[in-house]
Design a protein around this motif. Structure first.
Motif, PDB file in Angstrom:
ATOM      1  N   MET A  47     -97.274 -22.338 -84.651  1.00 61.20           N
ATOM      2  CA  MET A  47     -97.180 -23.969 -85.197  1.00 61.20           C
ATOM      3  C   MET A  47     -97.713 -23.820 -87.790  1.00 61.20           C
ATOM      4  N   PHE A  48     -98.976 -22.828 -86.850  1.00 61.78           N
ATOM      5  CA  PHE A  48     -99.222 -22.520 -88.347  1.00 61.78           C
ATOM      6  C   PHE A  48     -97.870 -21.535 -89.357  1.00 61.78           C
ATOM      7  N   VAL A  49     -97.776 -20.446 -88.339  1.00 61.32           N
ATOM      8  CA  VAL A  49     -96.672 -19.762 -89.142  1.00 61.32           C
ATOM      9  C   VAL A  49     -95.062 -20.847 -89.075  1.00 61.32           C
ATOM     10  N   GLN A  50     -95.061 -21.418 -88.823  1.00 63.33           N
ATOM     11  CA  GLN A  50     -93.719 -22.233 -88.983  1.00 63.33           C
ATOM     12  C   GLN A  50     -93.685 -22.609 -90.375  1.00 63.33           C
ATOM     13  N   THR A  51     -95.046 -23.170 -90.117  1.00 56.98           N
ATOM     14  CA  THR A  51     -95.699 -24.261 -91.757  1.00 56.98           C
ATOM     15  C   THR A  51     -95.346 -23.843 -92.358  1.00 56.98           C
ATOM     16  N   ILE A  52     -96.561 -22.260 -92.482  1.00 57.02           N
ATOM     17  CA  ILE A  52     -95.738 -21.600 -93.968  1.00 57.02           C
ATOM     18  C   ILE A  52     -94.886 -21.199 -94.476  1.00 57.02           C
ATOM     19  N   LEU A  53     -93.775 -21.079 -93.458  1.00 60.09           N
ATOM     20  CA  LEU A  53     -92.371 -21.141 -93.496  1.00 60.09           C
ATOM     21  C   LEU A  53     -91.938 -21.789 -94.136  1.00 60.09           C
ATOM     22  N   SER A  54     -92.327 -23.701 -94.019  1.00 57.94           N
ATOM     23  CA  SER A  54     -91.447 -24.317 -94.284  1.00 57.94           C
ATOM     24  C   SER A  54     -91.490 -24.409 -96.010  1.00 57.94           C
ATOM     25  N   TYR A  55     -93.411 -23.495 -96.473  1.00 59.06           N
ATOM     26  CA  TYR A  55     -93.278 -24.066 -97.732  1.00 59.06           C
ATOM     27  C   TYR A  55     -92.703 -23.196 -98.256  1.00 59.06           C
ATOM     28  N   LYS A  56     -92.878 -21.617 -97.815  1.00 53.78           N
ATOM     29  CA  LYS A  56     -91.856 -20.728 -98.610  1.00 53.78           C
ATOM     30  C   LYS A  56     -90.576 -21.128 -98.845  1.00 53.78           C
ATOM     31  N   MET A  57     -89.612 -22.515 -98.201  1.00 48.91           N
ATOM     32  CA  MET A  57     -88.649 -22.374 -97.527  1.00 48.91           C
ATOM     33  C   MET A  57     -87.780 -23.325 -98.724  1.00 48.91           C
ATOM     34  N   GLN A  58     -89.158 -24.525 -99.415  1.00 45.97           N
ATOM     35  CA  GLN A  58     -89.325 -25.130 -99.955  1.00 45.97           C
ATOM     36  C   GLN A  58     -88.921 -25.547-101.628  1.00 45.97           C
ATOM     37  N   PRO A  59     -88.473 -26.255-102.363  1.00 43.94           N
ATOM     38  CA  PRO A  59     -86.852 -26.779-102.008  1.00 43.94           C
ATOM     39  C   PRO A  59     -85.509 -26.024-101.952  1.00 43.94           C
ATOM     40  N   ARG A  60     -85.741 -24.829-102.316  1.00 47.35           N
ATOM     41  CA  ARG A  60     -84.631 -24.187-101.745  1.00 47.35           C
ATOM     42  C   ARG A  60     -83.515 -25.103-100.613  1.00 47.35           C
ATOM     43  N   ILE A  61     -84.041 -24.786 -99.667  1.00 46.07           N
ATOM     44  CA  ILE A  61     -83.555 -25.092 -98.111  1.00 46.07           C
ATOM     45  C   ILE A  61     -83.643 -26.154 -97.528  1.00 46.07           C
ATOM     46  N   HIS A  62     -85.015 -26.991 -98.042  1.00 49.45           N
ATOM     47  CA  HIS A  62     -85.249 -28.349 -97.081  1.00 49.45           C
ATOM     48  C   HIS A  62     -86.091 -28.972 -98.460  1.00 49.45           C
ATOM     49  N   GLY A  63     -86.222 -30.437 -98.157  1.00 51.81           N
ATOM     50  CA  GLY A  63     -87.421 -30.772 -99.082  1.00 51.81           C
ATOM     51  C   GLY A  63     -88.938 -30.912 -98.872  1.00 51.81           C
ATOM     52  N   LYS A  64     -89.779 -31.151 -99.640  1.00 48.85           N
ATOM     53  CA  LYS A  64     -90.988 -30.602 -99.094  1.00 48.85           C
ATOM     54  C   LYS A  64     -91.456 -31.735 -98.561  1.00 48.85           C
ATOM     55  N   GLN A  65     -91.490 -32.626 -98.354  1.00 50.83           N
ATOM     56  CA  GLN A  65     -91.833 -34.088 -97.262  1.00 50.83           C
ATOM     57  C   GLN A  65     -91.964 -33.537 -95.639  1.00 50.83           C
ATOM     58  N   VAL A  66     -90.828 -31.864 -95.369  1.00 47.20           N
ATOM     59  CA  VAL A  66     -90.670 -31.402 -94.513  1.00 47.20           C
ATOM     60  C   VAL A  66     -92.238 -30.644 -94.148  1.00 47.20           C
ATOM     61  N   PHE A  67     -92.420 -29.659 -94.881  1.00 45.78           N
ATOM     62  CA  PHE A  67     -93.076 -29.359 -95.245  1.00 45.78           C
ATOM     63  C   PHE A  67     -94.831 -29.595 -95.174  1.00 45.78           C
ATOM     64  N   TRP A  68     -95.166 -31.059 -95.705  1.00 48.18           N
ATOM     65  CA  TRP A  68     -96.323 -32.043 -95.895  1.00 48.18           C
ATOM     66  C   TRP A  68     -96.353 -32.492 -94.879  1.00 48.18           C
ATOM     67  N   ILE A  69     -94.964 -32.671 -93.864  1.00 48.19           N
ATOM     68  CA  ILE A  69     -95.271 -33.692 -92.794  1.00 48.19           C
ATOM     69  C   ILE A  69     -95.886 -32.751 -91.659  1.00 48.19           C
ATOM     70  N   ARG A  70     -95.354 -31.063 -91.271  1.00 50.27           N
ATOM     71  CA  ARG A  70     -95.343 -30.288 -91.320  1.00 50.27           C
ATOM     72  C   ARG A  70     -97.243 -29.706 -91.046  1.00 50.27           C
ATOM     73  N   LEU A  71     -97.452 -29.774 -92.638  1.00 43.79           N
ATOM     74  CA  LEU A  71     -99.074 -29.341 -92.780  1.00 43.79           C
ATOM     75  C   LEU A  71     -99.743 -30.527 -92.001  1.00 43.79           C
ATOM     76  N   LEU A  72     -99.334 -31.600 -92.038  1.00 44.49           N
ATOM     77  CA  LEU A  72    -100.799 -32.478 -91.812  1.00 44.49           C
ATOM     78  C   LEU A  72    -100.439 -32.253 -90.171  1.00 44.49           C
ATOM     79  N   VAL A  73     -99.615 -32.122 -89.423  1.00 41.99           N
ATOM     80  CA  VAL A  73     -99.532 -31.565 -87.994  1.00 41.99           C
ATOM     81  C   VAL A  73    -100.469 -30.700 -87.925  1.00 41.99           C
ATOM     82  N   VAL A  74    -100.501 -29.941 -88.607  1.00 42.12           N
ATOM     83  CA  VAL A  74    -100.931 -28.222 -87.810  1.00 42.12           C
ATOM     84  C   VAL A  74    -102.964 -28.724 -88.679  1.00 42.12           C
ATOM     85  N   ILE A  75    -103.047 -29.570 -89.282  1.00 48.43           N
ATOM     86  CA  ILE A  75    -104.126 -29.661 -89.836  1.00 48.43           C
ATOM     87  C   ILE A  75    -104.419 -30.838 -88.445  1.00 48.43           C
TER      88      ILE A  75
END
Length: 266
Positions: free
Chosen positions: A136-164
């Motif tokens: 989950m942590f690795v996928q959250t890092i990937l989400s961070y690196k892929m925003q905002p070009r691939i998807h919005g920032k909200q996806v990263f923040w939601i996954r980050l909160l779940v990882v926390i």
């Protein structure tokens, strides 16, 4: 078209629903047969005694298969979206390996009850929760690196909160379980399925089990974030024939056949 018919979004949905059903079924059965206490038993305790342990094992094995399929689709999606990014490619491969090992751990947990082979059960739990959390942590890092070009920032923040959420639950579970199994509260704790408020270590037991359930729910929440992403992907399988028959003969080129890996008609 319904939302779960779009792309492969049914995969993470089925994973969460099926796993939740496994937990609920085994919990209700174990409570009905008085095999465990109603107040927050360990998830594994609800699948320790027959008949619930049989169904619990089968259903978690199916969960492991669904998890492998979901993680593989996620791997292919990230690879297709960022084929030239070396860091993303390395992280993506690492995430897939971590995810597959956590699925192996889940299958071990399902088939080795803690009252039967405690060491194997704990090893499977470490793979499931430990490497699953890292996935989950690795996928959250990937989400961070892929925003905002691939998807919005909200996806990263939601996954980050779940990882926390997952990290806090994991820390609480590890801390309290280490104290509980330190030997200061008796030697029969591993085999113990019924707890009373007067028992030594009862508070630590309740915190540990609550953290375990909370950590499991954080996994549910994380995979639910895949639904929207999976609506935008489908996989195809390609059949390459080397001849028109199965007899030994010199291979001849034949037109390839491509079909969807999973048909919409299913």
């Amino acid at each position: 078209m319904w939302w779960f018919q779009q792309g492969l979004s049914f995969l993470p949905s089925a994973l969460v629903i099926w796993t939740a059903a496994a937990f609920i079924f085994s919990y209700i059965t174990a409570i009905t047969l008085h095999h465990v206490d109603p107040a927050l038993p360990y998830i594994s305790d609800t699948g320790t005694i027959a008949p619930e342990k049989c169904v619990f094992g089968v259903m978690l094995n199916v969960t492991a298969v669904l998890s492998v399929a979901t993680m593989y689709v996620r791997y292919k999606q990230v690879h297709a979206l960022s084929p030239e990014e070396r860091r993303i490619i390395r992280l993506n491969k690492a995430g897939l390996i971590l995810g597959l090992l956590s699925c192996l751990g889940l299958s071990i947990v399902a088939n080795f009850q803690k009252t039967s082979l405690f060491i194997a059960h704990v090893f499977g739990a470490v793979l499931t929760f430990g490497l699953g959390s890292l996935y989950m942590f690795v996928q959250t890092i990937l989400s961070y690196k892929m925003q905002p070009r691939i998807h919005g920032k909200q996806v990263f923040w939601i996954r980050l909160l779940v990882v926390i959420w997952c990290a806090v639950s994991a820390f609480s579970m590890l801390t309290c379980s280490s104290l509980l199994y330190s030997g200061n509260f008796g030697t029969d704790i591993v085999q113990k399925l019924h707890w009373n408020p007067e028992d030594k270590g009862y508070v630590l037991h309740m915190i540990t089990t609550a953290a375990e359930w909370s950590m499991s729910f954080s996994f549910f929440g994380f995979f639910l974030t895949y639904i929207r992403d999976f609506q935008k992907i489908s996989l195809r399988v390609e059949t390459n024939l080397q001849g028109l028959t199965l007899y030994d003969a010199a291979p001849c080129p034949i037109n390839n056949e491509r079909t969807r890996l999973l048909s919409r008609d299913l």
